[in-house]
Design a protein around this motif. Sequence first.
Motif, PDB file in Angstrom:
ATOM      1  N   GLU A   1       0.827  -1.197   0.000  1.00  0.00           N
ATOM      2  CA  GLU A   1       0.000   0.000   0.000  1.00  0.00           C
ATOM      3  C   GLU A   1       0.866   1.254   0.000  1.00  0.00           C
ATOM      4  O   GLU A   1       1.928   1.288   0.625  1.00  0.00           O
TER       5      GLU A   1
ATOM      6  N   ASP B   1       1.334   5.181   1.266  1.00  0.00           N
ATOM      7  CA  ASP B   1       1.038   5.764   2.574  1.00  0.00           C
ATOM      8  C   ASP B   1      -0.369   6.349   2.662  1.00  0.00           C
ATOM      9  O   ASP B   1      -1.005   6.307   3.717  1.00  0.00           O
ATOM     10  N   TRP B   2      -0.864   6.896   1.543  1.00  0.00           N
ATOM     11  CA  TRP B   2      -2.155   7.588   1.561  1.00  0.00           C
ATOM     12  C   TRP B   2      -3.338   6.639   1.399  1.00  0.00           C
ATOM     13  O   TRP B   2      -4.484   7.031   1.645  1.00  0.00           O
ATOM     14  N   MET B   3      -3.110   5.413   0.986  1.00  0.00           N
ATOM     15  CA  MET B   3      -4.212   4.509   0.658  1.00  0.00           C
ATOM     16  C   MET B   3      -5.128   4.174   1.836  1.00  0.00           C
ATOM     17  O   MET B   3      -6.351   4.102   1.667  1.00  0.00           O
ATOM     18  N   PRO B   4      -4.604   3.958   3.068  1.00  0.00           N
ATOM     19  CA  PRO B   4      -5.526   3.666   4.176  1.00  0.00           C
ATOM     20  C   PRO B   4      -6.518   4.790   4.466  1.00  0.00           C
ATOM     21  O   PRO B   4      -7.591   4.542   5.015  1.00  0.00           O
ATOM     22  N   LEU B   5      -6.175   6.019   4.084  1.00  0.00           N
ATOM     23  CA  LEU B   5      -7.040   7.168   4.347  1.00  0.00           C
ATOM     24  C   LEU B   5      -7.956   7.494   3.166  1.00  0.00           C
ATOM     25  O   LEU B   5      -8.788   8.393   3.264  1.00  0.00           O
TER      26      LEU B   5
ATOM     27  N   LYS C   1     -13.193   4.846   0.251  1.00  0.00           N
ATOM     28  CA  LYS C   1     -13.363   3.475  -0.249  1.00  0.00           C
ATOM     29  C   LYS C   1     -14.838   3.089  -0.296  1.00  0.00           C
ATOM     30  O   LYS C   1     -15.678   3.692   0.370  1.00  0.00           O
TER      31      LYS C   1
ATOM     32  N   GLN D   1      -8.716  -7.596  -0.226  1.00  0.00           N
ATOM     33  CA  GLN D   1      -8.370  -6.487  -1.119  1.00  0.00           C
ATOM     34  C   GLN D   1      -9.338  -6.378  -2.284  1.00  0.00           C
ATOM     35  O   GLN D   1      -9.506  -5.303  -2.855  1.00  0.00           O
TER      36      GLN D   1
END
Length: 446
Positions: free
Chosen positions: A328, A330-334, A337, A349
């Motif tokens: 991932e 760094d920005w993907m968890p935020l 979605k 996923q």
Amino acid sequence: MVGSALGSAAGEAPVAAEEVKEKGPLDDDRPFKLGIIGCGSQAVFNLMPSALRIKGIEFTAVCDIIPRRAEQAQKLAGGKAKVFDDYKDLLKNADMDAVMIVTPLHLHRPMVEEALANKRHVFCEKTMAYSIEDCKAMLKASIAAGRKLQIGHHLRYHPLYEFAKRHYIDAGLLGKVNNIHCQWNRNGTWKKRPEPGDEKVDFKKWGYEQLDHVVNWRLYKKYSGGLMTELASHQLDVVNWFLDAVPEAVVGVGKIDNKDGRTIFDNVHLIYEYPDEVQVTYESITTNSFNPFGLQAYEMFQGIKGTLVMAHLSNYVGLFFLEPGAAEKDWMPLAHKTKFPNENVPFKQHREAIVLNGTPSPGSRTEKVAGIDIVDVVDIKAARMREGFTTYQIELMEFRTAVLDGNRPTCDGIVGLRSAIPALLGNEAMESEKKVKVTEDMYSLT
């Protein structure tokens, strides 16, 4: 920001952001007179309403061989447009800066050539023309006349497609892309009924064999390329654009499901070979509309690190699925979605997707489409275009700028030719039941 801070520190009133923002296409209100030839559904439901939302644009002339269509277009234009029933009269006599040609495919070349001979700038609906030679002839004519020729591949002007191209495809988030699948499926015959009064049309004067051919020209090979030129050309243009490439070969099969006298395939399946061993599968049918990602159409780009799905007719235009095992960012968890809950899907996923909303990742710059900041035309929260904006609107803003300022449009005749070739050769491959190679001379104007 520094200038604003210094001004405030000196006791001066800070300058409002909108007062210093550089003017762009959304601020352009220069007068621009348009004529339009062909007043069917694409014209009166999409192109004309979109054009009339643009400050300064007006329609001064409309033309169609079916009187009710021309009258509907005139009414839409505010009742001021002059009505013509012969396109040559409009091209010679209308008071206009440019003309839009929104007619059956087989008429694109003669009408565009006539328009250019009359020194008119031209916006021509996609697909560019009925044959590769017709496309080349139109392109040559525009160069000789010194007039603009823009082709209506409106997905080139979708801000979220531009965003996806830059921040996902070009940024390498998918890794090596090996497979692409495009689908545009509907459940309906695509057939229309003539309306009262249509029987008075002198259809033979314009080369039609019967009235049904005027109303349902898309269903007959004499006038149309069917699903390949009406639908597939949009999606194959996206593939060309996203890959920065054109196909090398195509093979396919087609059949007719609706046995009503039509002569074009209404069930098509093709495989295109692109450079770097990329394979593109395409399907379009008229007897089932199932789409796991929304409404009718999508383009799915499958890379070794992730999958990008673009679906311009759906609520979420762009979706990104990370592959299991892929790292991932760094920005993907935020990121925004959406869930795809399905107990049959084993990998988490694949049960959720990042929703493309036009917000660039940290450290990246805001992208523009046709000179317009994406964030100005995209509703970030809804992850789609702001209400009141359409891709047609943006492409016609650029058309005005191209004509008045002498700029080259994003989707000019060269792009139109490159996007027409895979659609036209797809039909050739299905009809011949053979693999068709794409050769360099198909792109040459000499």
